[in-house]
Write a protein that holds these residues in place. Structure first.
Motif, short mmCIF file in Angstrom:
data_model
loop_
_atom_site.label_atom_id
_atom_site.label_comp_id
_atom_site.label_asym_id
_atom_site.label_seq_id
_atom_site.Cartn_x
_atom_site.Cartn_y
_atom_site.Cartn_z
N ALA A 52 10.01 -15.04 -11.40
CA ALA A 52 8.90 -14.59 -10.56
C ALA A 52 8.32 -15.78 -9.79
O ALA A 52 8.23 -16.89 -10.29
CB ALA A 52 7.83 -13.93 -11.40
N VAL A 53 7.93 -15.48 -8.54
CA VAL A 53 7.37 -16.51 -7.65
C VAL A 53 5.96 -16.08 -7.23
O VAL A 53 5.76 -14.93 -6.81
CB VAL A 53 8.25 -16.71 -6.40
N ALA A 54 4.99 -16.96 -7.38
CA ALA A 54 3.62 -16.65 -6.97
C ALA A 54 3.56 -16.48 -5.45
O ALA A 54 4.37 -17.06 -4.70
CB ALA A 54 2.67 -17.75 -7.41
N ASP A 55 2.58 -15.72 -4.97
CA ASP A 55 2.48 -15.42 -3.54
C ASP A 55 2.31 -16.69 -2.68
O ASP A 55 2.73 -16.73 -1.55
CB ASP A 55 1.30 -14.48 -3.28
N ILE A 99 14.43 -16.36 -2.25
CA ILE A 99 13.38 -15.53 -2.82
C ILE A 99 13.56 -14.10 -2.32
O ILE A 99 13.86 -13.88 -1.16
CB ILE A 99 11.98 -16.06 -2.41
N ILE A 100 13.37 -13.15 -3.23
CA ILE A 100 13.47 -11.73 -2.89
C ILE A 100 12.12 -11.06 -3.12
O ILE A 100 11.50 -11.25 -4.16
CB ILE A 100 14.55 -11.04 -3.76
N LYS A 101 11.67 -10.33 -2.13
CA LYS A 101 10.46 -9.53 -2.26
C LYS A 101 10.88 -8.08 -2.45
O LYS A 101 11.60 -7.52 -1.60
CB LYS A 101 9.57 -9.68 -1.02
N THR A 102 10.46 -7.46 -3.54
CA THR A 102 10.99 -6.14 -3.87
C THR A 102 9.96 -5.27 -4.57
O THR A 102 9.06 -5.77 -5.26
CB THR A 102 12.23 -6.28 -4.78
N PRO A 155 14.81 -10.04 1.52
CA PRO A 155 14.94 -11.47 1.27
C PRO A 155 13.96 -12.23 2.15
O PRO A 155 13.76 -11.92 3.32
CB PRO A 155 16.39 -11.78 1.67
N VAL A 156 13.29 -13.23 1.57
CA VAL A 156 12.38 -14.07 2.34
C VAL A 156 12.70 -15.52 2.04
O VAL A 156 13.22 -15.85 1.00
CB VAL A 156 10.90 -13.77 1.97
N GLY A 157 12.40 -16.40 2.97
CA GLY A 157 12.65 -17.82 2.76
C GLY A 157 14.07 -18.18 3.12
O GLY A 157 14.90 -17.34 3.44
#
Length: 506
Positions: free
Chosen positions: A501-504, A32-35, A16-18
């Motif tokens: 989806a979330v852009a970088d 936001i999840i980075k996976t 998890p980020v943010g």
């Protein structure tokens, strides 16, 4: 093989980020999840886990083939039943009830599948099918039979949405096409089973006339009872869990799957894994669903609708009037029709099985266009030979076997297309929408149209119907060739970016 260290496992865990969505609540989720979990699922070799998925979930197509075949096979028994005594119109009404149930079930359960999860729904839909088909065997009137057939169809329609989305999300990208087509082809194993079962159970020397048709409907119930416990071993789709903020559960499921492969001696690559950034959401509003389907991806929607409508018209028009052509134009006795269904079913099963790998190797657009075009041209040619009295019943059966060897792969590719061309969050409902549209436009109109042509007892009129079906298949081939998606060997997230989806840079 030894298990990876805790550090290496943690390296690929969903992160998890943010800030959390609800920082003041007691149940906060990461915004936001980075996976890399989808990439880890795609890198897996084929194993027992995937075989279990195919067997436990793919049975849906077999059950539908069984039900559709039984509907035609038991028609004469329903008319002569001391309890029911259906007329021809009432038999047709029961078929319409099944199709209506399948359409509405697909739409309703498709929406619930995207909202509540794949796993919950594929238990509910199979249980509904099981209960309804058992109830059908105990029908006592036209009204009860129609209600139970409607509910049976609703269970099957719901199964399509929950099952196809689940299978897509677990199958490695490099074999997704062949797997999906092969599973869809099992429809014809069910058709053959229905034809063979009806030949035995409708034999009055074995069972009394009012018992045989009832026993036929219990065949599907028996299969469902065997499969239902197997589904307990299938986890929720990690992809669905990720988009709903359940990253810890998704990670746990993927790690357990990976552990099975390591226990079987497989070494799993740790590099080249693609990272996704997803914003968790509870659900996707219907307004966004239809905006995505018909505005954002309107070309894909056109392709999906064209493929589904053409194959539904072609298949339902010919399959549901198959017996009428044999009896009215070739003089085949009604109780012998099942013998001609068996080779027809064989050609339909072998098509997706033998051609399926080419959809992953040669490519989606080329193979979809080719199978649709070839089946359309062959249908027109065989229709001309039929109109000119150049085919006997054996040659006609062989012609249909060859046509539907290609048409079966084409029809299966339509389901593959609509299930992989749209974002994960709306995948099940997308399958339902195009299944419903295709069935309504092609599946309901086709049998009625062909039935009226056959009632003319003119071969030229039936040939006109074949030309309409052929034209639809060729038109669909052209649309797929121009606007189809090259989805072969690509992760689902690359074919259609998730709505979450979330852009970088965000």
């Amino acid at each position: 093989m030894t298990e990876p260290s805790a550090a290496s496992t943690q390296e690929h865990r969903s992160t998890p980020v943010g800030p959390p969505e609800n920082p003041g609540s007691g149940h906060a989720r990461p915004a936001i999840i980075k996976t890399d979990l989808p990439s880890r699922l795609d890198r897996l070799p084929w194993g027992r886990f995937h075989t279990l998925i195919v067997v436990a979930l793919g049975v849906t197509w077999l059950l539908d083939g069984l039900e559709v075949t039984l509907a035609g096979a038991v028609a004469s028994a329903l008319k002569s039943s001391p309890t029911l005594r259906f007329s021809n119109a009432e038999v047709g009404l029961t078929g319409s009830a099944y199709i209506a149930g399948a359409v509405l079930g697909a739409l309703g359960f498709g929406w619930l599948t995207d909202r509540l999860g794949r796993r919950k729904l594929f238990f509910i839909t199979l249980a509904l099918y099981l209960a309804a088909t058992v109830a059908t065997s105990f029908s006592w009137s036209l009204a009860s039979f129609i209600v139970f057939r409607f509910l049976t169809g609703a269970g099957i329609g719901g199964e399509y949405t929950a099952i196809n989305s689940t299978i897509q999300e677990f199958t490695p990208a490099r074999v997704r096409g062949w797997t999906d087509l092969g599973i869809n082809g099992t429809f014809w194993i069910g058709a053959a089973l229905g034809a063979a079962g009806s030949l035995v159970l409708l034999d009055n020397s074995l069972l009394p006339g009012d018992w045989g048709w009832r026993a036929c409907f219990l065949i599907g119930a028996a299969l469902a009872l065997v499969i239902l416990p197997m589904r307990a071993w299938i986890p929720e789709s990690p992809r669905w869990l990720l988009t709903h903020g359940e990253h810890h559960e998704a990670t746990t499921i993927v790690e357990r799957i990976e552990a099975r492969f390591r226990d079987d001696g497989h070494t799993l690559a740790q590099d080249g894994l693609h990272q996704l950034r997803l914003r968790a959401r509870d659900h996707t509003p219907l307004r966004e669903v239809f905006h995505t389907l018909f505005t954002l991806h309107r070309r894909r929607a056109l392709v999906g609708l064209s493929l589904m409508t053409a194959q539904a018209f072609c298949y339902n028009a010919i399959f549901f009037t198959y017996a009428l052509v044999l009896t009215d134009f070739y003089g085949v006795p009604g109780d012998h029709v099942g013998w001609y269904l068996l080779p027809f079913a064989l050609g339909n099963f072998l098509g997706p099985l033998l051609l399926g790998r080419l959809f992953d190797v040669v490519g989606r657009r080329k193979m979809i266009a080719a199978t649709y075009a070839i089946s359309g041209v062959l249908l027109a040619v065989s229709g001309y030979l039929f109109e000119q009295h150049l085919l006997d019943v054996t040659a006609q059966t062989i012609a249909w076997m060859v046509i539907f060897f290609f048409a079966s792969a084409a029809a299966s590719s339509a389901y593959l297309t609509v299930s992989e061309s749209f974002p994960l969050e709306i995948r099940a409902l997308a399958i339902a929408v195009f299944y419903a549209f295709g069935t309504a436009l092609g599946g309901i109109a086709g049998p009625v149209f062909f039935g009226r042509l056959i009632d003319t007892h003119q071969r030229s009129a039936v040939f006109t119907g074949y030309l309409v079906g052929a034209a639809l298949m060729v038109a669909a081939a052209l649309i797929a060739a121009i606007w189809g998606v090259d989805a072969e060997r690509k992760p689902l997230e690359s074919v259609a970016s998730p709505l979450s989806a979330v852009a970088d840079g965000e």
